[in-house]
Design a protein around this motif. Structure first.
Motif, PDB file in Angstrom:
ATOM      1  N   GLN A 142      84.131   0.749  16.229  1.00 46.97           N
ATOM      2  CA  GLN A 142      83.519   2.073  16.202  1.00 46.97           C
ATOM      3  C   GLN A 142      82.023   1.987  16.492  1.00 46.97           C
ATOM      4  O   GLN A 142      81.469   2.806  17.231  1.00 46.97           O
ATOM      5  N   ALA A 143      81.372   0.957  15.940  1.00 46.79           N
ATOM      6  CA  ALA A 143      79.922   0.800  16.090  1.00 46.79           C
ATOM      7  C   ALA A 143      79.525   0.228  17.446  1.00 46.79           C
ATOM      8  O   ALA A 143      78.414   0.486  17.932  1.00 46.79           O
ATOM      9  N   GLN A 144      80.400  -0.550  18.062  1.00 49.30           N
ATOM     10  CA  GLN A 144      80.057  -1.270  19.292  1.00 49.30           C
ATOM     11  C   GLN A 144      80.568  -0.593  20.558  1.00 49.30           C
ATOM     12  O   GLN A 144      80.578  -1.204  21.632  1.00 49.30           O
ATOM     13  N   GLN A 191      86.114  -0.984  12.250  1.00 48.51           N
ATOM     14  CA  GLN A 191      84.798  -0.369  12.051  1.00 48.51           C
ATOM     15  C   GLN A 191      83.773  -0.935  13.037  1.00 48.51           C
ATOM     16  O   GLN A 191      82.912  -0.200  13.550  1.00 48.51           O
ATOM     17  N   TRP A 192      83.844  -2.239  13.287  1.00 50.67           N
ATOM     18  CA  TRP A 192      82.941  -2.871  14.249  1.00 50.67           C
ATOM     19  C   TRP A 192      83.135  -2.253  15.635  1.00 50.67           C
ATOM     20  O   TRP A 192      82.167  -1.993  16.355  1.00 50.67           O
ATOM     21  N   ARG A 245      87.623 -12.495  18.614  1.00 52.85           N
ATOM     22  CA  ARG A 245      88.230 -11.949  17.392  1.00 52.85           C
ATOM     23  C   ARG A 245      89.694 -11.589  17.644  1.00 52.85           C
ATOM     24  O   ARG A 245      90.575 -11.880  16.820  1.00 52.85           O
ATOM     25  N   ALA A 284      87.826  -4.100   9.040  1.00 54.22           N
ATOM     26  CA  ALA A 284      86.420  -4.380   9.339  1.00 54.22           C
ATOM     27  C   ALA A 284      86.200  -4.452  10.849  1.00 54.22           C
ATOM     28  O   ALA A 284      85.172  -3.988  11.368  1.00 54.22           O
ATOM     29  N   PHE A 285      87.153  -5.033  11.566  1.00 52.78           N
ATOM     30  CA  PHE A 285      87.064  -5.100  13.022  1.00 52.78           C
ATOM     31  C   PHE A 285      87.169  -3.700  13.610  1.00 52.78           C
ATOM     32  O   PHE A 285      86.470  -3.368  14.577  1.00 52.78           O
ATOM     33  N   ALA A 301      78.983  -8.733  23.298  1.00 51.93           N
ATOM     34  CA  ALA A 301      79.944  -7.884  22.600  1.00 51.93           C
ATOM     35  C   ALA A 301      81.367  -8.166  23.083  1.00 51.93           C
ATOM     36  O   ALA A 301      82.301  -8.251  22.280  1.00 51.93           O
ATOM     37  N   GLN A 324      82.628 -11.480  21.715  1.00 50.28           N
ATOM     38  CA  GLN A 324      82.993 -11.348  20.308  1.00 50.28           C
ATOM     39  C   GLN A 324      84.333 -10.634  20.156  1.00 50.28           C
ATOM     40  O   GLN A 324      85.195 -11.054  19.360  1.00 50.28           O
ATOM     41  N   ALA A 325      84.537  -9.561  20.927  1.00 49.98           N
ATOM     42  CA  ALA A 325      85.787  -8.808  20.844  1.00 49.98           C
ATOM     43  C   ALA A 325      86.969  -9.665  21.298  1.00 49.98           C
ATOM     44  O   ALA A 325      88.045  -9.640  20.680  1.00 49.98           O
TER      45      ALA A 325
END
Length: 369
Positions: free
Chosen positions: A206-208, A203-204, A226, A200-201, A219, A222-223
């Motif tokens: 990829q989006a961010q 994919q995140w 995590r 899931a991370f 952002a 958060q990175a």
């Protein structure tokens, strides 16, 4: 309004907090809180020191007027992570008159953190260390977990000690002065956490991509958080890298071999830096996993595409010989009884430690670039 810093707790026998947020290098009470004695040595490099050293010194002195503070500045770059500079750091502690309740504060990237942490581990058989990482790579990786070391010509991190810090204070505001190449290098280690155990991370990320490459504060926080949560959980379960912690080295055995073969050159030359070498190493590990029938090539392609999207290299630099790289890999600390022991995967988020890897398969991957 400045958001409250995020906090990640690292548990185990020697627990410590990780604080993440902007402006933390100005918070004197936060910087001074882990210090138990009155001697403090600020270790930095000649790129970071002009930007932040006096700022940290002033904040510390305001919070603790009784502190006796000295500084020790090394040349920037991996070439400084040597026994010679380690010895000079110990001499700086001696010049300070540092007692057993002294604290070494590591203000810089991974080289400073590793060197200062190792000096703290050895001075009087161990004094406190506080990590003040100033690069994204150090914030998400080297400052957390207590692995400290210096390099030898034969390989990276061959001389060192496990020495957990008293605290990690990651001021995300300093990332605004980070060169784009160094930001991307840190993002390689962030991507690693998605690769080893968090689809899931992945994919995140990829989006961010656009937000992270633009240095968006939210952002990045958060990175970092995590990534630190993943590393903290693994370190707590395996503090001395007897098993699971080795998963954090996805891509590192290949990457360290590339760095060693390059000769730890100056940071401005054409050599890959650590994060870039790890990016190449992760692709090589994924390709080897596919060659051994452990994973689908589609996962390799997804990893390669994500690293390319972040502007990271994915192939071995020209001029490095496969046989020489394999020889460097044989010196990796994860190996047992002379057999290659590598971190591979069964797809994104499913890394595992694989013992006794066939050297001919590794050579085939290395020769394929």
């Amino acid at each position: 309004m400045t958001p409250a810093p995020r906090t990640v707790a690292v548990g185990g026998d020697r627990p410590y907090p990780i604080a993440i947020g902007p402006g933390l290098l100005d918070e004197g009470p936060r910087l001074a809180d882990p210090l138990r004695g009155r001697h403090a040595l600020l270790v930095s490099d000649d790129r970071v020191a002009p930007l932040y050293l006096e700022r940290v010194r002033r904040a510390l002195q305001a919070a603790r007027p009784d502190l006796v503070i000295a500084d020790h500045v090394i040349p920037a770059g991996e070439a400084s992570k040597t026994l010679q500079h380690f010895g000079a750091t110990l001499q700086a502690l001696a010049g300070l008159g540092a007692t057993r309740d002294a604290t070494v504060l590591a203000l810089g990237g991974g080289v400073v953190g590793d060197l200062a942490g190792f000096a703290a581990a050895c001075w009087m058989r161990g004094v406190d260390c506080v990590q003040l990482p100033t690069t994204l790579l150090a914030m998400v990786d080297s400052s957390v977990g207590g692995k400290t070391a210096v390099d030898l010509p034969q390989g990276k991190n061959l001389v060192g000690a496990f020495h957990p810090p008293r605290a990690v204070i990651a001021d995300t505001g300093v990332l605004r002065t980070l060169p784009p190449r160094e930001l991307r290098a840190g993002l390689a280690e962030v991507i690693k956490y998605g690769g080893i155990g968090d689809p899931a991370f992945f994919q995140w990320l990829q989006a961010q991509r656009d937000a992270l490459l633009a240095g968006d504060d939210a952002a990045l926080a958060q990175a970092i958080a995590r990534s630190c949560e993943h590393k903290a959980a693994i370190v707590e379960r395996d503090p001395l890298e007897k098993g699971e912690r080795a998963l954090l080295n996805l891509g590192h055995t290949f990457g360290h071999a590339i760095e060693t073969a390059q000769g730890y050159g100056a940071p401005d030359n054409a050599n890959l830096n650590h994060g870039e070498a790890v990016a190449v190493g992760m692709v090589l590990a994924a390709r080897l996993s596919a060659l051994l029938g452990m994973a689908d090539t589609a996962d390799t392609d997804a990893l390669r595409d994500l690293l390319l999207a972040y502007g990271l290299p994915v192939t071995i630099p020209a001029g490095l010989e496969a046989d020489a790289l394999l020889a460097h890999m044989r010196l990796d600390k994860k190996n047992l009884a002379g057999r290659l022991r590598l971190v591979l995967w069964r797809g994104i988020g499913k890394a595992e430690v694989v013992p006794d890897v066939d050297e001919s398969a590794v050579l085939a991957v290395l020769r394929g670039g």
